[in-house]
Design an enzyme around this catalytic site. Structure first.
Site, short mmCIF file in Angstrom:
data_model
loop_
_atom_site.label_atom_id
_atom_site.label_comp_id
_atom_site.label_asym_id
_atom_site.label_seq_id
_atom_site.Cartn_x
_atom_site.Cartn_y
_atom_site.Cartn_z
N ASP A 304 21.53 7.57 5.18
CA ASP A 304 22.46 7.24 6.27
C ASP A 304 23.69 6.46 5.81
OD1 ASP A 304 21.89 5.94 9.70
OD2 ASP A 304 23.33 7.36 8.86
N LYS A 353 18.15 7.03 13.99
CA LYS A 353 19.34 6.20 13.76
C LYS A 353 19.06 4.74 14.11
CE LYS A 353 23.00 7.76 12.95
NZ LYS A 353 23.76 7.97 11.69
N LYS A 394 34.80 6.11 17.59
CA LYS A 394 33.65 5.35 18.07
C LYS A 394 34.05 3.92 18.43
CE LYS A 394 30.99 3.48 15.09
NZ LYS A 394 30.35 3.66 13.78
N LYS A 466 22.99 2.83 4.83
CA LYS A 466 22.45 1.84 5.76
C LYS A 466 21.04 1.41 5.40
CE LYS A 466 24.45 3.37 10.22
NZ LYS A 466 24.95 4.68 9.85
N1 LIG Z 1 30.65 7.53 10.40
C1 LIG Z 1 29.99 8.67 10.45
O1 LIG Z 1 30.51 9.72 10.76
C2 LIG Z 1 28.54 8.64 10.07
C3 LIG Z 1 27.97 7.45 9.59
C4 LIG Z 1 26.65 7.47 9.21
C5 LIG Z 1 25.90 8.63 9.29
N2 LIG Z 1 26.47 9.76 9.79
C6 LIG Z 1 25.65 10.94 9.86
O2 LIG Z 1 26.30 12.03 9.22
C7 LIG Z 1 25.89 13.25 9.85
C8 LIG Z 1 27.11 14.09 10.15
O3 LIG Z 1 27.96 13.40 11.01
P1 LIG Z 1 29.16 14.24 11.68
O4 LIG Z 1 29.95 13.29 12.49
O5 LIG Z 1 29.84 15.04 10.63
O6 LIG Z 1 28.32 15.21 12.64
P2 LIG Z 1 28.70 16.68 13.14
O7 LIG Z 1 27.74 16.99 14.21
O8 LIG Z 1 30.13 16.79 13.39
O9 LIG Z 1 28.38 17.60 11.86
C9 LIG Z 1 27.07 18.00 11.56
C10 LIG Z 1 27.14 19.46 11.17
O10 LIG Z 1 25.85 19.85 10.72
C11 LIG Z 1 25.58 21.15 11.20
N3 LIG Z 1 24.13 21.31 11.12
C12 LIG Z 1 23.19 20.82 11.94
N4 LIG Z 1 21.95 21.14 11.46
C13 LIG Z 1 22.15 21.80 10.28
C14 LIG Z 1 21.29 22.36 9.30
N5 LIG Z 1 19.96 22.30 9.44
N6 LIG Z 1 21.85 22.93 8.21
C15 LIG Z 1 23.19 22.98 8.05
N7 LIG Z 1 24.07 22.48 8.97
C16 LIG Z 1 23.54 21.90 10.06
C17 LIG Z 1 26.20 21.20 12.58
O11 LIG Z 1 26.48 22.52 12.97
C18 LIG Z 1 27.49 20.39 12.35
O12 LIG Z 1 28.55 21.22 11.99
C19 LIG Z 1 25.10 12.84 11.08
O13 LIG Z 1 23.72 12.91 10.81
C20 LIG Z 1 25.48 11.39 11.28
O14 LIG Z 1 24.48 10.63 11.93
C21 LIG Z 1 27.76 9.80 10.17
O1 LIG Z 2 27.61 3.12 10.15
P1 LIG Z 2 27.63 2.67 11.58
O2 LIG Z 2 29.02 2.63 12.15
O3 LIG Z 2 26.86 1.44 11.81
O4 LIG Z 2 26.76 3.77 12.37
C1 LIG Z 2 27.33 4.79 13.09
C2 LIG Z 2 26.76 4.67 14.45
O5 LIG Z 2 27.24 3.47 15.01
C3 LIG Z 2 27.19 5.85 15.28
O6 LIG Z 2 26.67 5.72 16.58
C4 LIG Z 2 26.67 7.12 14.66
O7 LIG Z 2 27.10 8.18 15.41
C5 LIG Z 2 27.20 7.30 13.27
O8 LIG Z 2 26.50 8.38 12.70
C6 LIG Z 2 26.99 6.08 12.41
O9 LIG Z 2 25.65 6.05 12.00
#
Ligand SMILES: NC(=O)c1ccc[n+]([C@@H]2O[C@H](COP(=O)([O-])OP(=O)(O)OC[C@H]3O[C@@H](n4cnc5c(N)ncnc54)[C@H](O)[C@@H]3O)[C@@H](O)[C@H]2O)c1
Ligand SMILES: O=P([O-])([O-])O[C@@H]1[C@@H](O)[C@H](O)[C@@H](O)[C@H](O)[C@@H]1O
Length: 548
Positions: A304, A353, A394, A466
């Site tokens: 994460d 999460k 966010k 994280k």
């Molecule tokens: N700041 C952040 O954006 C942040 C921080 C921490 C963690 N994350 C994690 O990163 C991940 C992606 O975040 P995001 O904002 O890009 O989300 P998003 O939903 O925009 O992108 C995820 C993509 O994964 C695809 N997908 C889902 N299941 C799949 C699979 N089994 N195989 C291949 N593709 C698949 C979806 O179609 C989508 O395009 C999430 O799990 C989120 O919790 C994001």
């Molecule tokens: O890193 P961070 O900002 O604490 O955590 C974020 C969360 O606050 C948010 O809700 C989630 O969508 C993102 O995937 C990310 O995990």
């Protein structure tokens, strides 16, 4: 073109050959043992030889979830920087950068100059590292949209820049992926049309074939597979299924329904000799995957990305506790409107999460038994709400209440608008570049031993995560300052440079200061004399020329 390092360490403990940087390093620690009511403190050293391969290979990064907000934003950022694209916004012309990346936009203290002033260099200058411009990007997504369409859907990149990237990104198409509706929210079903069919084992074989295809087609030296797809529910870890590599493979071949898509991707990556990084909170990296990575000699890392609200928490709580103030209540609320937030609106995905966002204070609390009794913890609540209108922007609101002197209280209220994908994207870059760097580092105690790599669980990149995965029995560190120091000091150790101590005795002890000043004065006089000679020579030459 790797980022060239123009740093030369002059030390009897460093040797540069064409292929390696060799460093003789004294690793120091202090053993503390309890005897009656005494603590016996015994410093000790372990002599290590560290070698870092100097050749930086051609690196590919294969993103699972490539078509998502993070994946499309990462691709846009790499291309914008590679082509040095500028674009217009209402605030005028903008140029690309890598702000938020510690390898590209942060500096590390190298030492002091003759005047005793700190000297800082870019982190990527310390050791040979992959240049972001050289990265080959590929990946998978259950959604069929090409990367230009994905970028438009994400609504993260400025419009004018989108137009400049559209042509190149429209030619990028995610490979079909593994979809199991039991692991991500039902609200994701409408985008799941780009799929690898067949049993779990057949899907595993296809992912391996995809990795092989990417590596061969692009003539890559290494590939890193990084999960930035949706958060999955926690898999129910079962003995005889997830606990060993062999059991995991057997379960995969038996099409066991508790083997998640992310674990299948991880197995395929490891079996293709690739490092695997989990940017989401689910428990992909079960012990069977870790054992498999150990056997294959590749790294796994997770979980994460630590991008915004939690990153700040791992600083604030560290500040409070180390200041002797006692956090007693932490409430972290946020709402967001991107697809990640949509997926997290489902209880099982939110639970994954909630865990990673909640455990981040444990090490800091446990480090202070003056403030906290054994097992005592602050109240800690995490809330995430899905509000479509705000999209990727966010809104995080935190309240930290601490007990202070004589049971007074101090409350910090923080409002933090985190452009989620713009904060996560640089972490994807750093995770890839640091993983590639540390894959070129080997250690041994003396030349009677074989060279060995770092542990398969690459906890050195915890700063970016994280809920850091660590080697079995190792302590989890979440405090951001300590995590960053671990990276810096490991890179320094590869150059036989001691850890940063921040004591600055040169400015606190007269004799040290004096000798420093003396040596500075000496070099000042030397350079002053040289400039006098230089100017007299020029004057003589000028005079000679004009009189001929
Ligand atoms: N700041 C952040 O954006 C942040 C921080 C921490 C963690 N994350 C994690 O990163 C991940 C992606 O975040 P995001 O904002 O890009 O989300 P998003 O939903 O925009 O992108 C995820 C993509 O994964 C695809 N997908 C889902 N299941 C799949 C699979 N089994 N195989 C291949 N593709 C698949 C979806 O179609 C989508 O395009 C999430 O799990 C989120 O919790 C994001
Ligand atoms: O890193 P961070 O900002 O604490 O955590 C974020 C969360 O606050 C948010 O809700 C989630 O969508 C993102 O995937 C990310 O995990």
């Amino acid at each position: 073109m790797e980022k060239s390092s123009n740093i030369q360490v002059i030390s009897p403990n460093v040797k540069y050959t064409e292929d390696y940087i060799y460093a003789d390093y004294e690793y120091e620690e202090t053993l503390v043992t309890k005897k009656d009511n005494e603590l016996l403190v015994k410093p000790y050293q372990t002599s290590l030889c560290i070698r870092t391969a100097r050749k930086v290979g051609r690196l590919g990064i294969m993103l699972v979830g490539w078509g998502g907000n993070n994946g499309s934003t990462f691709t846009a950022a790499v291309l914008a920087n590679r082509h040095q694209l500028s674009w217009q916004t209402k605030n005028g012309k903008m140029d690309p950068n890598w702000y938020g990346s510690i390898t590209q936009a942060s500096t590390v203290r190298l030492g002091i100059d003759e005047s005793g002033k700190d000297v800082y260099v870019g982190m990527s200058e310390l050791l040979p590292m992959v240049h972001p411009d050289d990265l080959v990007i590929d990946g998978w997504d259950i959604s069929p949209l090409n990367l230009a369409e994905s970028m438009v859907r994400a609504k993260v990149i400025d419009y004018d820049l989108q137009q400049k990237l559209k042509k190149e990104m429209s030619a990028m198409k995610p490979r079909p992926a593994i979809y199991d509706p039991d692991f991500i929210a039902a609200n994701q079903a409408d985008r799941a049309t780009n799929l690898i069919r067949g049993s779990r084992y057949e899907q595993y074989l296809q992912v391996r074939a995809d990795i092989k295809d990417c590596r061969d087609r692009n003539k890559l030296d290494s590939v890193i597979v990084l999960w930035t797809a949706n958060t999955e529910r926690l898999c129910e870890v079962r003995a005889g299924v997830h606990d060993t590599s062999d059991n995991l493979e057997r379960a995969l071949r038996n099409n066991d329904t508790e083997i998640s898509p992310s674990t299948i991707f991880a197995m395929a990556a490891v079996d293709e000799g690739c490092c695997y990084i989990n940017g989401s909170p689910q428990n992909t990296l079960v012990s069977g995957v870790v054992e498999r990575a150990e056997r294959a000699g590749v790294f796994v890392a997770g979980d994460d990305f630590k991008s915004g609200q939690t990153k700040l928490k791992s600083v604030l709580v560290d500040f409070l506790v180390t200041a002797g103030l006692k956090p007693v209540s932490i409430v972290s609320y946020n709402h967001l409107g991107n697809n990640d937030g949509k997926n997290l609106s489902a209880p099982k995905q939110f639970r994954s999460k909630e865990i990673t966002k909640s455990n981040v204070v444990d090490d800091m609390v446990e480090s202070n038994n003056i403030l906290y009794k054994p097992g005592e913890k602050p109240d800690h609540v995490v809330v995430i709400k899905y509000v479509p209108y705000v999209g990727d922007s966010k809104r995080a609101m935190d309240e930290y209440t601490s007990e202070i002197l004589l049971h007074g209280t101090n409350t910090l209220a923080v409002h933090n608008t985190c452009e989620d994908s713009l904060l996560a994207t640089p972490l994807i870059l750093d995770l890839a570049l640091l993983t590639e760097l540390f894959s070129r580092v080997q250690l041994r105690r003396d030349d009677t031993e074989e060279w060995q790599s770092l542990h398969a669980v690459l906890s050195l990149v915890s700063y970016l995560l994280k809920a850091p995965l660590v080697a079995e029995g190792a302590p989890v560190v979440n405090a951001l300052g300590k995590q960053r120091a671990a990276i810096e000091n490991m890179m320094r150790a590869c150059l036989a440079l001691r850890p940063i101590h921040n004591m600055q005795l040169e400015h606190k002890v007269y004799t040290l200061n004096h000798s420093l000043t003396q040596s500075f004065n000496h070099s000042l006089i030397q350079s002053f004399t040289q400039s006098i000679i230089h100017s007299l020579t020029l004057r003589f030459l000028y005079h000679k020329v004009t009189n001929e």
